[in-house]
Design a protein around this motif. Structure first.
Motif, PDB file in Angstrom:
ATOM      1  N   ALA A  57      99.255  44.404 -28.508  1.00 19.94           N
ATOM      2  CA  ALA A  57      98.689  43.663 -27.386  1.00 19.94           C
ATOM      3  C   ALA A  57      97.456  42.881 -27.843  1.00 19.94           C
ATOM      4  N   LEU A  58      97.297  41.685 -27.311  1.00 18.83           N
ATOM      5  CA  LEU A  58      96.175  40.831 -27.694  1.00 18.83           C
ATOM      6  C   LEU A  58      94.834  41.503 -27.421  1.00 18.83           C
ATOM      7  N   GLY A  59      94.685  42.123 -26.259  1.00 14.92           N
ATOM      8  CA  GLY A  59      93.424  42.775 -25.924  1.00 14.92           C
ATOM      9  C   GLY A  59      93.072  43.896 -26.886  1.00 14.92           C
ATOM     10  N   VAL A  60      94.062  44.648 -27.293  1.00 15.01           N
ATOM     11  CA  VAL A  60      93.839  45.744 -28.242  1.00 15.01           C
ATOM     12  C   VAL A  60      93.509  45.195 -29.619  1.00 15.01           C
ATOM     13  N   ILE A 103      89.516  50.791 -24.454  1.00 12.21           N
ATOM     14  CA  ILE A 103      90.619  49.829 -24.300  1.00 12.21           C
ATOM     15  C   ILE A 103      91.862  50.346 -25.037  1.00 12.21           C
ATOM     16  N   GLU A 104      91.658  50.846 -26.232  1.00 17.36           N
ATOM     17  CA  GLU A 104      92.783  51.341 -27.046  1.00 17.36           C
ATOM     18  C   GLU A 104      93.461  52.541 -26.365  1.00 17.36           C
ATOM     19  N   THR A 105      92.665  53.473 -25.880  1.00 17.67           N
ATOM     20  CA  THR A 105      93.279  54.654 -25.251  1.00 17.67           C
ATOM     21  C   THR A 105      93.896  54.298 -23.904  1.00 17.67           C
ATOM     22  N   GLY A 106      93.376  53.266 -23.244  1.00 17.42           N
ATOM     23  CA  GLY A 106      93.959  52.833 -21.978  1.00 17.42           C
ATOM     24  C   GLY A 106      95.243  52.068 -22.154  1.00 17.42           C
ATOM     25  N   ALA A 107      95.450  51.525 -23.335  1.00 17.39           N
ATOM     26  CA  ALA A 107      96.675  50.766 -23.600  1.00 17.39           C
ATOM     27  C   ALA A 107      97.787  51.745 -23.886  1.00 17.39           C
TER      28      ALA A 107
END
Length: 107
Positions: A57-60, A103-107
């Motif tokens: 994912a781009l955000g990650v 962010i990583e754990t939420g993805a």
């Protein structure tokens, strides 16, 4: 997404930080470092594109890229260029890294 994606992202980050450090060397007066700037950024963005094409994912990807790049650049600039790294700056780096982990754990 595989471990290869993370390895390629790590290489991309190292190349981006290398390009940024080379940019600092250019500002010190050596024009030959422009080759390092160009090569570092070219490889970094190419590998980032590959990582995104593999499904990260781009955000990650960008979050990891940005946090790690900022932290490494700050540490390298402290060690090699004697630039300041205050406790407030270190706290800021910790907050950035913490945000990326969320962010990583939420993805």
């Amino acid at each position: 997404m595989t471990a290869v994606s993370y390895v390629l992202l790590a290489v991309a980050i190292v190349c981006e930080v290398g390009g940024t450090v080379a940019l600092r060397m250019v500002s010190a007066g050596s024009r030959l470092w422009w080759f390092g700037v160009a090569a570092g950024y070219l490889v970094a963005f190419t590998l980032l594109g590959v990582v995104l094409a593999q499904g990260m994912a781009l955000g990650v990807a960008y979050g990891i890229w940005a946090a790690t790049g900022v932290a490494l650049t700050a540490l390298i600039s402290r060690v090699f260029f004697k630039e300041p790294l205050t406790w407030v700056m270190a706290l800021g780096l910790a907050l950035i890294v913490g945000g990326v982990l969320l962010i990583e754990t939420g993805a």
